[in-house]
Enzyme design. Structure first.
Site, short mmCIF file in Angstrom:
data_model
loop_
_atom_site.label_atom_id
_atom_site.label_comp_id
_atom_site.label_asym_id
_atom_site.label_seq_id
_atom_site.Cartn_x
_atom_site.Cartn_y
_atom_site.Cartn_z
N ASN A 130 0.93 0.26 5.84
CA ASN A 130 1.47 -0.54 4.74
C ASN A 130 2.20 -1.72 5.35
OD1 ASN A 130 4.26 -0.16 2.43
ND2 ASN A 130 2.61 -1.63 2.40
N GLY A 131 1.82 -2.91 4.93
CA GLY A 131 2.47 -4.11 5.46
C GLY A 131 1.44 -5.15 5.81
N TYR B 78 10.21 -4.96 -7.95
CA TYR B 78 8.95 -4.64 -8.61
C TYR B 78 8.19 -3.46 -8.01
CZ TYR B 78 3.93 -5.17 -9.68
OH TYR B 78 2.63 -4.94 -10.03
N GLY C 226 -0.97 0.58 -4.80
CA GLY C 226 -2.29 0.06 -4.44
C GLY C 226 -3.35 0.68 -5.31
N THR D 35 7.73 -2.28 -15.53
CA THR D 35 8.79 -2.30 -14.53
C THR D 35 10.12 -2.83 -15.04
OG1 THR D 35 7.15 -2.38 -12.82
CG2 THR D 35 9.34 -3.08 -12.18
N CYS E 24 0.87 -1.18 0.00
CA CYS E 24 0.00 0.00 0.00
C CYS E 24 0.90 1.22 0.00
CB CYS E 24 -0.85 0.05 1.25
SG CYS E 24 -1.97 -1.34 1.42
N ASP F 66 11.63 -9.68 -18.08
CA ASP F 66 10.69 -9.16 -17.10
C ASP F 66 11.42 -9.02 -15.77
OD1 ASP F 66 8.38 -8.07 -16.16
OD2 ASP F 66 7.09 -9.76 -16.66
O1 LIG Z 1 4.10 -13.64 -13.20
P1 LIG Z 1 3.02 -12.66 -12.89
O2 LIG Z 1 2.10 -13.19 -11.83
O3 LIG Z 1 2.31 -12.18 -14.09
O4 LIG Z 1 3.70 -11.42 -12.16
C1 LIG Z 1 4.82 -10.75 -12.63
C2 LIG Z 1 4.46 -9.62 -13.55
O5 LIG Z 1 3.56 -8.69 -12.90
C3 LIG Z 1 4.17 -7.43 -12.79
O6 LIG Z 1 3.71 -6.54 -13.81
P2 LIG Z 1 2.52 -5.51 -13.65
O7 LIG Z 1 1.67 -5.55 -14.84
O8 LIG Z 1 1.81 -5.74 -12.33
O9 LIG Z 1 3.17 -4.07 -13.48
P3 LIG Z 1 4.19 -3.23 -14.36
O10 LIG Z 1 3.40 -2.56 -15.46
O11 LIG Z 1 4.74 -2.25 -13.37
O12 LIG Z 1 5.25 -4.10 -14.90
C4 LIG Z 1 5.64 -7.67 -12.97
O13 LIG Z 1 6.29 -6.53 -13.47
C5 LIG Z 1 5.66 -8.81 -13.95
O14 LIG Z 1 5.51 -8.32 -15.25
N1 LIG Z 2 -0.48 -4.14 1.08
C1 LIG Z 2 -0.63 -3.61 2.24
O1 LIG Z 2 0.22 -2.92 2.76
C2 LIG Z 2 -1.94 -3.96 2.91
C3 LIG Z 2 -2.22 -3.33 4.25
C4 LIG Z 2 -3.23 -4.16 5.03
N2 LIG Z 2 -2.65 -5.42 5.41
C5 LIG Z 2 -4.50 -4.37 4.21
O2 LIG Z 2 -4.77 -5.44 3.76
O3 LIG Z 2 -5.23 -3.45 3.99
MG LIG Z 3 5.31 -6.13 -15.36
#
Ligand SMILES: O=P(O)(O)OC[C@H]1O[C@H](OP(=O)(O)OP(=O)(O)O)[C@H](O)[C@@H]1O
Ligand SMILES: NC(=O)CC[C@H](N)C(=O)O
Ligand SMILES: [Mg+2]
Length: 506
Positions: free
Chosen positions: A101-102, A257, A28, A303, A2, A365
């Site tokens: 967050n956490g 990530y 988030g 990413t 988050c 990736d």
């Molecule tokens: O193996 P998976 O379960 O698919 O997870 C990994 C993928 O998910 C994330 O991308 P995402 O689309 O969330 O965000 P990004 O646009 O920042 O890369 C990450 O960068 C990988 O591409």
């Molecule tokens: N990703 C998070 O940091 C989540 C915060 C909290 N555990 C929730 O579920 O809302």
């Molecule tokens: Mg990605």
């Protein structure tokens, strides 16, 4: 993951909080909330949705006050219900709102204790509501009519004794100030900064430094593991170490990530760490497969861009953007359900066919988690006419669940679970697959700050830095939060999502 933010300002803080939350949106996408304070009242607006959808002009107008906190949510406990959107509120003592967050790993025991010994009611399944009540109870125990930094820090010390797991927290105590603290391992990031205005110094606390810089605040420093800082509404700042044995062991997946590349976390530039990941992976590739026959290296946006670029450079191969990302679709990994995630990979990424036709492409990736992205992408590359499709992951195999704020509760949902690299290669349909070594990844992050002796790498090695994670706990977690129980839980809340909370600004 988050995103959290808090501001002690000199004029209305609503717009800066809103802007900072948009900068933290990548942490988030499920819900967003802001609470401000003025003249003995809290003003709250929170709901499911992206920041731009949750806050309308009418809400913003009502969020008055020079102090406030905000949250963007990616659920890791409870459900996706709007009742669990944050900040949470408790009226006693003083009136406290909190953004977390956490993820706590002893929520159940804490909730029992709150009910039976502290006589406090918890109305959701969110660990953050539990955390707020532990803090509130401990502050109440101090028994002061007007709390000072002394009582605040005593309460944080008690939180550290009672709570286990990961927590970066920003809480507002009505009329008095904002307190921020980080668990004794500093698993999740949180930092603070300041800016000078004609009316005086303003402070911002946020998950990532990018929120500070985007809003004209200068980063002062990260909050230390176990440390608390307390900023009174007039701008007086106090800090104290509140944990007995703090040790910085931050989550390495922030660098892989979660965090934005333009953030600096615990003095490590995320961008540079990702460049190093590309470099190391290229070196491994040159060692393991010296006669690689690659025509082009391509990132899987967004990413992996940084690592892929550096990998191409090190390999001496052309770097090309073969997939174009639809900028209106968010991150897929943090979406709540598998069917939504799967669908959105196709909606989100589209190949430029001429970059693929007859070529041997290396797709890079940042990580492979459930395999949703790479499975689709490899097929898309083939459909676009690629000759051979190689795949590289800038992080090692993700084999273990996460319990510290990343929603990966079930090992069985991870593509690397019980599979060798060859088997994963087959499952994703690639001609060749290479993963980063864990030692190399650690080195990439560590190079930015040699004083970090250890990272939490639990998703890669199954070693949970804050301890106390038993096979029984993981088993329970898997049952409670696998895909089908999450769907069921979310549906129950959708059917009846009455929120018992501070008056929400509809
Ligand atoms: O193996 P998976 O379960 O698919 O997870 C990994 C993928 O998910 C994330 O991308 P995402 O689309 O969330 O965000 P990004 O646009 O920042 O890369 C990450 O960068 C990988 O591409
Ligand atoms: N990703 C998070 O940091 C989540 C915060 C909290 N555990 C929730 O579920 O809302
Ligand atoms: Mg990605």
């Amino acid at each position: 993951m988050c995103g959290i933010v808090g501001i002690v300002g000199k004029t209305n803080v609503n717009q800066v909080l809103y802007d900072a939350l948009t900068v933290l949106q990548h942490r988030g996408q499920d819900a967003a909330g802001i609470v401000t304070y003025q003249d003995d009242r809290f003003f709250l607006r929170k709901d499911n949705g992206l920041v731009k959808d949750v806050f309308r002009t009418r809400h913003m107008r009502r969020l008055v006050g020079n102090v406030g906190i905000g949250h963007v949510r990616y659920p890791t406990a409870g459900s996706s219900s709007s009742a669990e959107a944050q900040p949470f509120y408790v009226n006693s003592p003083y009136g406290i709102t909190l953004a977390h967050n956490g993820n706590l790993t002893n929520t159940h025991e804490l909730a029992e204790g709150l009910l039976r010994s502290d006589l406090r009611h918890i109305n959701t399944n969110s660990d953050s509501e539990v955390l707020l009540n532990v803090f509130a109870h401990e502050l109440q125990k101090q028994g002061k009519l007007v709390p000072t930094q002394v009582e605040i820090f005593e309460a944080v010390k008690a939180v550290h004794k009672r709570c286990k797991g990961a927590y970066a927290v920003i809480a507002m105590v009505t009329g008095y100030g904002i307190v921020a603290f980080r668990d004794p391992h500093g698993i999740r990031p949180v930092c603070y900064g300041k800016r000078e205005t004609e009316q005086g110094t303003e402070y911002m606390i946020a998950s990532e430094s990018v929120a500070l810089s985007a809003e004209g605040f200068t980063l002062v420093r990260d909050i230390d593991p176990g440390e608390a800082i307390y900023i009174e509404t007039d701008g007086q700042l106090y800090n104290q170490q509140c944990a007995e044995n703090p040790q910085l062991t931050p989550c390495i997946f922030e660098h892989v990530y979660f965090a934005r590349p333009d953030s600096i976390i615990d003095k490590v530039s995320v961008y540079k760490a990702r460049l190093r990941m590309g470099e190391k992976l290229a070196e491994k590739m040159m060692k393991e497969c010296p006669d690689y026959d690659i025509d082009v290296v391509m990132p899987i946006p967004d990413t992996s861009r940084t690592s892929a670029m550096q990998m191409a450079y090190r390999l001496g191969v052309k770097f090309r953007e073969g997939f174009i990302k639809n900028r209106y679709i968010g991150r897929t990994f943090i979406m709540p359900g598998q069917s939504q995630r799967k669908k959105s990979v196709r909606q989100k990424l589209n190949p430029i066919e001429l970059e693929f036709k007859g070529k041997n492409v290396l797709l890079v990736d940042d990580s492979i988690v459930r395999g949703t992205t790479c499975r689709e992408i490899v097929q898309m590359a083939r459909d676009a006419g690629a000759n051979k499709v190689f795949f590289a992951s800038a992080a090692p195999e993700v084999r273990f669940p996460n319990v510290y704020g990343i929603d990966m509760p079930a090992a069985s949902e991870l593509i690397a679970h019980n599979r060798t690299v060859d088997e994963i290669q087959e499952a994703i349909g690639a001609d060749w697959l290479i993963y980063q070594n864990l030692d190399d990844l650690i080195e990439c992050a560590k190079e930015g700050n040699a004083s970090i002796e250890q990272f939490d790498c639990s998703v890669f090695n199954g070693e949970y830095i804050a301890g106390d994670i038993t096979p029984e706990y993981l088993d329970k977690l898997e049952k409670a939060r696998n895909e089908s129980s999450k769907r069921k839980k979310n549906k129950e809340f959708d059917d009846d999502h009455t929120v018992i909370d501070l008056h929400n600004n509809d």
